[in-house]
Design an enzyme around this catalytic site. Structure first.
Site, short mmCIF file in Angstrom:
data_model
loop_
_atom_site.label_atom_id
_atom_site.label_comp_id
_atom_site.label_asym_id
_atom_site.label_seq_id
_atom_site.Cartn_x
_atom_site.Cartn_y
_atom_site.Cartn_z
N GLY B 14 0.86 -1.17 0.00
CA GLY B 14 0.00 0.00 0.00
C GLY B 14 0.89 1.22 0.00
N CYS B 15 0.32 2.43 -0.15
CA CYS B 15 1.20 3.56 -0.35
C CYS B 15 0.52 4.90 -0.15
CB CYS B 15 1.75 3.57 -1.77
SG CYS B 15 2.52 2.06 -2.26
N ALA B 16 1.38 5.93 -0.20
CA ALA B 16 0.91 7.31 -0.29
C ALA B 16 1.57 7.94 -1.50
CB ALA B 16 1.31 8.07 0.96
N ARG B 43 0.72 6.18 6.09
CA ARG B 43 0.44 5.34 4.92
C ARG B 43 1.69 4.59 4.45
NH1 ARG B 43 -4.52 7.27 2.33
NH2 ARG B 43 -3.94 5.95 0.59
N HIS B 184 6.50 9.44 -3.22
CA HIS B 184 5.90 8.15 -2.91
C HIS B 184 6.37 7.65 -1.55
CE1 HIS B 184 5.40 3.70 -3.31
NE2 HIS B 184 4.28 4.09 -3.88
#
Lengths: 501, 366, 219
Positions: B14-16, B43, B184
């Protein structure tokens, strides 16, 4: 009585307390097993004629009948099982080639049953197929190699002809002649209602079915029966049949006895004349000749129809498919060695060809290795038994699947494997009017629609579970498969990891 | 430790994501983008962060800027031999970094400004960009221990294993000035030991930051690998980057058309369109059917002179766009935008499958 | 020079493919599958033709002032092919007839092996002009033939005719059927009708329409 070395394989068990001697079984059995004995005032049976088709069992109003396997036996011998011994008696008695029907029944590995499908947990959501869009529409055909635009920069629609299907399941080729008019009508109607296609096989297209053209694949086989320009233009696609999974490398032979009435008219050969399909197409002795036939078919239909080339899954299927993908064909259909037939020499059916799972995986990978997977779509067939098989085939790399045995079962087939006798009590693989009328095409079509609709629902459930909402994202998505109980080589060919990896 | 991709490991994450873009080409330092991505600390999990910046090398803007990770001297020697064979290396240096306690096990990090050797280029019969991208793919898949993680002109990717704000500090991003920044922060499900696995992922000047795990991964990978790409990292971002490169650069599709392929509208939606639009969308979806991406994703694609933000067609990941004057902000969360620009003219969440595109008003200005 | 200037047809495949009417004239060796699925009209070739001429043709006429390659008239169901010279292998293979559809192949010279293999209907006439001292066909003539008729203008029957074939000297009745074909041939190619018709002909017919019935046993 003459010496008989063959003991009937089945016994007809009749419960005397239930039998009311209504004689339904007698009227229904095309093999004339049942008979009413006027003297004894009761039903009797000649088991030697029974093929275990269950017609009598299904129609007995008091459920007085069942068919059981005989317990009569030979002295046990692992090397010489009963079937093998009996086949020798048959051939010693007749000098004939053993003839069988439907698919290979032998205990070869079934790879579908050794593959497991993935589902999403946590890192990616599953999707609820009942409420969210879930797309099963597929386009089969060649993809354009170059983008073209007009002066204004608008995309020019240079998409080669495509076969559009609402679900990735098509009915595979079965000729009119090998199956009945009503069976064909059921398939044609169901295909139209489902938004998919059925396939004429090599028996030509009956005049009555021309209106179903949009849902028809017209086949061109080596015998070229009923093939003419109008026929070629009538369907949504043209299939060149190079081979069939049940009998790779050999031709076909519909005995003159079955060439009657409409069958003769549709095949455009005289009544009573054998319909012989040569083993090869005699204008195709090499891959460049296939290109010639494919392009001649396109030429005569003004390049408006996609051309399918159907081959049996044989040892070097990947190399063959690679050649076909460069032949101008739009779609390759691969038929595995468990595929059915209306008649094939037993030895061929049971010993020639390879499993569709391995063939499909090898072909898809080869076409990708060569960068030409976009040249063609792939249809896999040869014993697709459930929506799970469909799913696994698409994950291995198929665009769609062909079903035929399952479709016949929806029409009533009980897999007695006696199609070649022409005495199908269910009115499917026969041309005898008193038998063919047993299959009501309206009911038949409805049952086919039910089957494919149910499978499509199941596909959507499985897709949703994987978090995938479009068929395109399933195709060749082998990470969604894991093998169980397979060796390294099998996993390597299938291109899947083992469960737990 | 298993290296992501190289050892056959695929790691979901998952990520930002966050981005800042200036339509009039105003170049600003990396401080704001670091603040923005840092706000979404929760995140990420410290196992990957990175940035892409455009317009940062104006003095070398006609040369390809190659950023490299080396695992050791041997890899560096082998790679430099390859580079010298194929390129005229105009400038080379270590990429400046500073010590940050949380960033450990750093590889050798080098930067080369290069142009293809004319003889090699004409020998290859490829256009210049395809030649360079093939060279990049070759180094990454064939030279053990060398990895080109940035290869565009007048742009650069900076990434590492760590929280993004630490990665920004490590690379001294306050010293660079760009008209476009993307960032990211990664939350992989297990530990990648290798910096190449961090994001953004890029090829030539196209960089992608991505949030989500796509369900179509292997279908997409096996499609794109037919066209000369090698998915070494087994990450979603890598395959998305290659697909965009293929559609946009090699096939000449616009970014809008590219979005209609990778996040194609549902057939039911296509059927409601005008005849002409229906034909266009059906064409794009059918012609490139193996490149439809399903499953959750929000991506920000940076490229020379522009930026695109795109959500998956079901909109399973969050993404917010804000505008203020000539500046554009894109982020996984609105708060990450408000932190750096509290007074926005406009803020909205784009619909699933609907690309948001911004271009420099004057492409010559940078 | 009032000839129409055409793009070269040399080696061009599928000429006249599926045509229903009209006449095509060809002066340079055409490509394979000349007149495939032909459904009417006429194709006249003033040189040799290649393989698969008249493949699956349904009606119309193909006239070759020269020789043809292999598999001429494959699976042909109607119409006529006249060849002035020789044919390659498998001429007329799987040719069939149905009701008023009765395909005809007339060959002026000799045929390669497997003439009329699987033939299920229609007429093949081989005149063997210039080969009067030997059979005008190669090996395995009429293999698997189960319908139609093959006429050979010869006094030398092939030695390897299969068992299911009856070879009989053509009598008055057969000659009246042969005569119009010879006439058409002579009109097209300028041969001596009388000389040809006064020769000895053999008619080959299958003695069963079901040649393989005994081969199988139910299993």
């Amino acid at each position: 009585m003459a010496l008989s070395e063959l003991y009937p394989p089945y016994e007809v068990v009749r419960n005397p307390d239930r039998c009311i001697a209504c004689r339904v079984c007698e009227r229904q059995c095309a093999n004339e097993v049942h008979r009413y004995d006027e003297d004894l005032k009761k039903m009797t049976a000649d088991e030697s004629k029974c093929v275990n088709c269950h017609r009598c069992v299904a129609l007995c109003p008091t459920r007085a009948l069942k068919i059981v396997k005989t317990d009569h036996c030979f002295r046990e011998n692992e090397n010489w099982p009963k079937e093998t011994i009996e086949e020798i008696y048959r051939q010693a008695g007749s000098g004939g080639v053993l003839l069988s029907s439907m698919g290979n029944p032998k205990p070869y590995p079934i790879y579908w049953d050794r593959l497991l499908i993935n589902a999403s947990q946590v890192t990616n959501p599953s999707i609820d197929p009942l409420r969210e869009p879930m797309e099963t529409r597929v386009f089969l055909g060649k993809k354009p190699e170059e983008i073209h635009r007009d002066e204004a920069g608008k995309l020019l629609p240079n998409l080669p002809p495509q076969l559009e299907l609402s679900t990735p399941i098509l009915f595979s080729a079965m000729s009119y002649g090998s199956i009945s008019y009503n069976a064909h009508k059921s398939l044609a109607q169901a295909a139209r209602e489902l938004g998919t296609c059925y396939n004429t096989g090599e028996g030509g297209l009956h005049q009555d079915f021309y209106p179903y053209g949009e849902n028809t694949i017209v086949q061109v086989a080596s015998g070229r029966f009923g093939v003419h320009k109008e026929y070629l233009s009538a369907g949504a696609a043209i299939e060149v049949k190079m081979g069939q999974g049940a009998k790779p490398g050999i031709g076909g032979h519909l005995p003159g006895a079955k060439i009657v009435g409409d069958v003769s008219r549709t095949r455009m050969i005289p009544e009573g004349s054998d319909a012989i399909s040569p083993a090869p197409h005699h204008d195709i002795y090499s891959i460049e000749d296939l290109r010639q036939l494919v392009l001649s078919l396109k030429e005569v239909t003004h390049f408006e129809k996609p051309v399918i080339v159907k081959i049996a899954a044989v040892h070097n299927v990947a190399a063959i498919a690679s050649g076909i993908a460069r032949s101008g064909a739009d779609i390759i259909a691969i038929d595995g060695f468990r595929g059915g037939t209306g008649a094939a020499p037993t030895r061929i059916r049971d010993n020639v060809g390879i499993p569709i799972e391995l063939a499909l995986a090898a072909v898809d990978q080869r076409l990708r290795d060569e960068g030409i997977r976009g040249n063609v779509s792939l249809i896999a067939g040869g014993s697709i038994r459930s929506s799970a098989d469909v799913m696994k085939a698409i994950l291995l790399g198929a665009d769609a699947v062909y079903i035929a045995t399952a479709a016949l079962m929806a029409l009533g087939c009980h897999l007695c494997r006696s199609c070649h006798s022409g005495k199908c009590s269910w009115g499917i693989a026969t041309q005898r009017p008193e038998l063919t009328q047993r299959l009501d095409p309206e009911i038949g079509a409805q049952r086919l629609v039910n089957l494919v609709t149910a499978w499509t629902h199941e596909l959507k459930e499985m897709m949703g579970g994987m978090g995938i909402n479009s068929i395109e994202a399933l195709r060749g998505n082998r990470l969604m498969l894991r093998g169980v109980g397979l060796n390294e080589k099998e996993l390597q060919i299938l291109g899947v990891a083992h469960a737990g990896e | 430790m298993l290296r992501e991709g190289i050892d056959g490991v695929r790691i979901p994450s998952g990520c930002a994501v966050s981005a800042i873009f200036s339509k009039n080409g105003h170049r600003r330092s990396g401080e704001n983008i670091i603040r923005s991505i840092a706000l979404m600390h929760e995140r990420s999990n410290g196992l990957g962060g990175g940035f892409a910046a455009y317009g940062i090398y104006p003095e070398y803007k006609n040369l390809y800027a190659l950023h490299l990770f080396y695992e050791g001297k041997k890899a560096k020697e082998a790679c430099e031999e390859f580079l010298n064979e194929h390129f005229d290396v105009v400038n080379l240096s270590k990429i400046p970094t500073r010590k940050v306690p949380s960033i450990k096990d750093e590889p050798l990090i080098w930067r080369y400004f290069v142009e293809p050797l004319h003889t090699k280029l004409s020998e290859s019969q490829l256009d210049e960009e395809t030649f360079v991208s093939r060279c990049v793919i070759r180094v990454n898949s064939e030279i053990d221990g060398a990895y080109i993680f940035s290869s565009g002109k007048n742009m650069g990717v900076f990434k590492a294993v760590g929280y993004p704000e630490d990665v920004g500090e490590f690379y001294r991003l306050e010293d660079y000035k760009g008209y476009c920044w993307t960032a990211h922060g990664r939350y992989p499900t297990n530990t990648p030991g290798w910096w190449g696995g961090a994001h953004p992922f890029s090829l030539l000047d196209r960089s992608v930051v991505h949030n989500g795990e796509i369900s179509s991964y292997d279908a997409n990978r096996r499609t794109i690998e037919m066209y000369g790409y090698r998915c070494n990292l087994l990450t979603d971002t890598e395959v998305i980057t290659y697909i965009i490169d293929y559609l946009n650069r090699r096939k000449g599709l616009s970014y809008e058309e590219t979005a209609s392929v990778i996040a194609a509208p549902f057939w039911s939606a296509i059927e409601r369109e005008s005849e002409e639009e229906r034909r266009r969308l059906t064409y794009l979806r059918s012609a490139f059917s193996g490149m439809l991406i399903t499953g959750p994703f929000s991506i920000i694609v940076g490229f020379t002179g522009g930026i695109m933000a795109l959500n998956d067609r079901l909109k399973l990941r969050s993404m917010v766009v804000g505008e203020k004057g000539e500046d554009v902000y894109i982020a996984s969360e609105e708060s990450a935008i408000r932190l750096i620009e509290p007074e926005l003219d406009k803020v909205w969440a784009p619909k699933g499958g609907e690309p948001v595109l911004y271009y420099l008003k004057d492409p010559e200005m940078v | 020079m009032n000839k129409r200037k055409n793009a070269s047809l040399l080696g061009k495949r599928y000429l006249g493919c599926g045509n229903e009417k009209g006449t095509i004239e060809v002066h340079e060796t055409p490509g394979n599958a000349l007149g495939a699925y032909l459904d009417g009209g006429r194709i006249r070739v003033f040189c040799n033709a290649q393989d698969a001429t008249g493949d699956t043709m349904n009606a119309g006429e193909i006239l070759i002032h020269g020789s043809v390659g292999d598999a001429a008239g494959y699976a042909m169901r109607g119409g006529a092919i006249y060849v002035q010279g020789d044919t390659g292998y498998r001429c007329g293979i799987h040719m069939k007839e149905y009701q008023d559809k009765k395909p005809v192949i007339v060959v002026g010279g000799c045929c390669g092996s497997f003439l009329g293999e699987y033939q299920a209907g229609g007429v093949i006439l081989v005149l063997g002009i210039g080969a009067e001292d030997r059979p005008p066909v190669g090996n395995f003539c009429a293999a698997g033939m189960h319908g139609g008729i093959i006429y050979l203008r010869t006094e030398h029957l092939p030695a390897d005719l299969p068992g299911q074939i009856t070879a009989k000297r053509a009598g008055r009745e057969e000659l009246t059927k042969i005569a119009p074909l010879v006439r058409r041939f002579c009109r097209e190619f300028g041969e001596e009708e009388e000389a040809l018709l006064s020769s000895c002909y053999y008619a080959l017919t299958p003695n069963t329409r079901n040649p393989y019935r005994q081969l199988y046993v139910n299993n």
